[in-house]
Design a protein around this motif. Structure first.
Motif, PDB file in Angstrom:
ATOM      1  N   THR A 157       0.838  -1.196   0.000  1.00 37.02           N
ATOM      2  CA  THR A 157       0.000   0.000   0.000  1.00 37.02           C
ATOM      3  C   THR A 157       0.874   1.247   0.000  1.00 37.02           C
ATOM      4  O   THR A 157       2.087   1.185   0.238  1.00 37.02           O
ATOM      5  CB  THR A 157      -0.904   0.027   1.240  1.00 37.02           C
ATOM      6  OG1 THR A 157      -0.084   0.200   2.416  1.00 37.02           O
ATOM      7  CG2 THR A 157      -1.705  -1.255   1.362  1.00 37.02           C
ATOM      8  N   ALA A 158       0.251   2.400  -0.228  1.00 38.70           N
ATOM      9  CA  ALA A 158       0.987   3.664  -0.245  1.00 38.70           C
ATOM     10  C   ALA A 158       1.633   3.944   1.109  1.00 38.70           C
ATOM     11  O   ALA A 158       2.763   4.459   1.177  1.00 38.70           O
ATOM     12  CB  ALA A 158       0.043   4.801  -0.633  1.00 38.70           C
ATOM     13  N   VAL A 159       0.932   3.613   2.193  1.00 42.85           N
ATOM     14  CA  VAL A 159       1.481   3.829   3.535  1.00 42.85           C
ATOM     15  C   VAL A 159       2.694   2.939   3.768  1.00 42.85           C
ATOM     16  O   VAL A 159       3.715   3.379   4.324  1.00 42.85           O
ATOM     17  CB  VAL A 159       0.399   3.571   4.606  1.00 42.85           C
ATOM     18  CG1 VAL A 159       1.014   3.521   6.005  1.00 42.85           C
ATOM     19  CG2 VAL A 159      -0.669   4.653   4.546  1.00 42.85           C
ATOM     20  N   GLU A 160       2.612   1.685   3.335  1.00 41.93           N
ATOM     21  CA  GLU A 160       3.740   0.763   3.498  1.00 41.93           C
ATOM     22  C   GLU A 160       4.950   1.233   2.707  1.00 41.93           C
ATOM     23  O   GLU A 160       6.097   1.176   3.184  1.00 41.93           O
ATOM     24  CB  GLU A 160       3.322  -0.639   3.068  1.00 41.93           C
ATOM     25  CG  GLU A 160       2.319  -1.282   4.024  1.00 41.93           C
ATOM     26  CD  GLU A 160       1.666  -2.517   3.438  1.00 41.93           C
ATOM     27  OE1 GLU A 160       1.051  -3.279   4.212  1.00 41.93           O
ATOM     28  OE2 GLU A 160       1.753  -2.735   2.207  1.00 41.93           O
TER      29      GLU A 160
ATOM     30  N   GLU B  31       4.890 -11.311   3.998  1.00 42.87           N
ATOM     31  CA  GLU B  31       4.036 -11.065   5.160  1.00 42.87           C
ATOM     32  C   GLU B  31       4.839 -10.422   6.290  1.00 42.87           C
ATOM     33  O   GLU B  31       4.371  -9.478   6.946  1.00 42.87           O
ATOM     34  CB  GLU B  31       3.395 -12.362   5.633  1.00 42.87           C
ATOM     35  CG  GLU B  31       2.511 -12.209   6.865  1.00 42.87           C
ATOM     36  CD  GLU B  31       1.378 -11.213   6.660  1.00 42.87           C
ATOM     37  OE1 GLU B  31       1.000 -10.554   7.654  1.00 42.87           O
ATOM     38  OE2 GLU B  31       0.887 -11.083   5.526  1.00 42.87           O
ATOM     39  N   ALA B  32       6.060 -10.919   6.516  1.00 41.22           N
ATOM     40  CA  ALA B  32       6.916 -10.318   7.542  1.00 41.22           C
ATOM     41  C   ALA B  32       7.259  -8.880   7.174  1.00 41.22           C
ATOM     42  O   ALA B  32       7.283  -7.988   8.035  1.00 41.22           O
ATOM     43  CB  ALA B  32       8.191 -11.138   7.715  1.00 41.22           C
ATOM     44  N   LEU B  33       7.519  -8.641   5.889  1.00 39.48           N
ATOM     45  CA  LEU B  33       7.830  -7.282   5.435  1.00 39.48           C
ATOM     46  C   LEU B  33       6.652  -6.352   5.671  1.00 39.48           C
ATOM     47  O   LEU B  33       6.825  -5.237   6.182  1.00 39.48           O
ATOM     48  CB  LEU B  33       8.186  -7.312   3.951  1.00 39.48           C
ATOM     49  CG  LEU B  33       8.401  -5.931   3.283  1.00 39.48           C
ATOM     50  CD1 LEU B  33       9.602  -5.222   3.892  1.00 39.48           C
ATOM     51  CD2 LEU B  33       8.570  -6.098   1.777  1.00 39.48           C
ATOM     52  N   ARG B  34       5.447  -6.796   5.342  1.00 37.47           N
ATOM     53  CA  ARG B  34       4.275  -5.931   5.504  1.00 37.47           C
ATOM     54  C   ARG B  34       3.985  -5.640   6.970  1.00 37.47           C
ATOM     55  O   ARG B  34       3.609  -4.521   7.322  1.00 37.47           O
ATOM     56  CB  ARG B  34       3.054  -6.573   4.825  1.00 37.47           C
ATOM     57  CG  ARG B  34       3.213  -6.730   3.320  1.00 37.47           C
ATOM     58  CD  ARG B  34       1.895  -7.029   2.642  1.00 37.47           C
ATOM     59  NE  ARG B  34       0.987  -5.875   2.737  1.00 37.47           N
ATOM     60  CZ  ARG B  34      -0.180  -5.793   2.112  1.00 37.47           C
ATOM     61  NH1 ARG B  34      -0.575  -6.791   1.333  1.00 37.47           N
ATOM     62  NH2 ARG B  34      -0.937  -4.738   2.246  1.00 37.47           N
ATOM     63  N   ARG B  35       4.187  -6.646   7.842  1.00 32.41           N
ATOM     64  CA  ARG B  35       3.991  -6.385   9.268  1.00 32.41           C
ATOM     65  C   ARG B  35       5.029  -5.396   9.787  1.00 32.41           C
ATOM     66  O   ARG B  35       4.729  -4.525  10.606  1.00 32.41           O
ATOM     67  CB  ARG B  35       4.054  -7.694  10.053  1.00 32.41           C
ATOM     68  CG  ARG B  35       2.828  -8.581   9.861  1.00 32.41           C
ATOM     69  CD  ARG B  35       2.787  -9.735  10.836  1.00 32.41           C
ATOM     70  NE  ARG B  35       3.849 -10.714  10.599  1.00 32.41           N
ATOM     71  CZ  ARG B  35       4.903 -10.883  11.384  1.00 32.41           C
ATOM     72  NH1 ARG B  35       5.035 -10.133  12.484  1.00 32.41           N
ATOM     73  NH2 ARG B  35       5.817 -11.792  11.104  1.00 32.41           N
ATOM     74  N   GLY B  36       6.254  -5.536   9.290  1.00 29.65           N
ATOM     75  CA  GLY B  36       7.296  -4.601   9.689  1.00 29.65           C
ATOM     76  C   GLY B  36       7.019  -3.189   9.193  1.00 29.65           C
ATOM     77  O   GLY B  36       7.210  -2.210   9.923  1.00 29.65           O
TER      78      GLY B  36
END
Length: 238
Positions: A127-130, A222-227
């Motif tokens: 996403t843009a925020v990520e 998934e780990a990247l997005r949570r981070g």
């Protein structure tokens, strides 16, 4: 893929050969002369272009585009295996308004590359925020590493819950940026810090980051997005 990459490398090794980005169709033109009106020698896709960034390595052309590096990169050179990494210099503004050239990656970052990709349902991978969170961490890391008197050990940053600090020598702007990186990673879940380090700071691909972190294939995203979500909360943009 290997045959097309080998051919591209042979052509790029010729005197005067260079690569031009072609905006409309998101491809790259491998040319043998400076004249853009002449027919291109080869058309490169994104994957081949990124392989050429790794080997033989590319450098900016004064008139735009990229050429092969004149010397080969040693195995220990940071950035090998990093998507979109093109070493160069970028101007940063000091507190007194003066501009100072610093070492920086002039190519697309791995976060930007992932943001341009979509999943099986057509949704952006990030996403843009990520993306904003990952790019902010990358920017601070570049500033930290650009300090003329800075010695940085990124492997000393907290990853597994045990707090530690990067080893630095005093250096105003770079030191402050290094502290921001340390605090940002400390705000992330321990099991996400290593993948953030490899992708946002070291500039590696998701696949290489998974290998370096001992993750199974396709589990690193998934780990990247949570981070990245934790970074967004830390930066106050979520």
């Amino acid at each position: 893929m290997s045959a097309s990459v080998d051919r591209a490398r042979r052509i790029l090794a010729r005197p005067g050969a260079w690569i031009e980005a072609v905006a409309p169709d998101r491809t790259y033109a491998l040319r043998l002369t400076p004249d853009r009106r002449r027919r291109r020698a080869l058309t490169l896709d994104e994957a081949t272009f990124r392989i050429l960034i790794e080997a033989p390595g590319l450098r900016r052309r004064p008139d735009g585009g990229w050429q092969a590096r004149t010397t080969s990169l040693p195995e220990s050179t940071p950035g090998v295996g990093s998507p979109g990494r093109i070493e160069g210099k970028r101007l940063l503004m000091e507190t007194d308004g003066r501009l100072r050239p610093v070492r920086a990656n002039l190519g697309h970052s791995p976060i930007q590359w992932l943001a341009s990709r979509r999943d099986a349902e057509g949704r952006p991978l990030l996403t843009a925020v990520e993306v904003a969170s990952g790019e902010r961490l990358r920017s601070d890391a570049e500033i930290a590493l650009s300090g003329p008197s800075l010695t940085m050990r990124w492997d000393a940053l907290p990853r597994s819950g045990a707090g530690s600090a990067a080893r630095v020598e005093p250096g105003d702007r770079a030191l402050n940026a290094a502290d921001r990186v340390r605090r940002a990673l400390a705000a992330c879940p321990p099991d996400t810090r290593a993948v953030l380090d490899h992708i946002c700071i070291r500039g590696q691909t998701l696949q290489l980051a998974e290998q370096a972190c001992g993750m199974r294939r396709r589990t690193g995203r998934e780990a990247l997005r949570r981070g990245l979500a934790a970074l967004a909360r830390h930066y106050g943009i979520l």
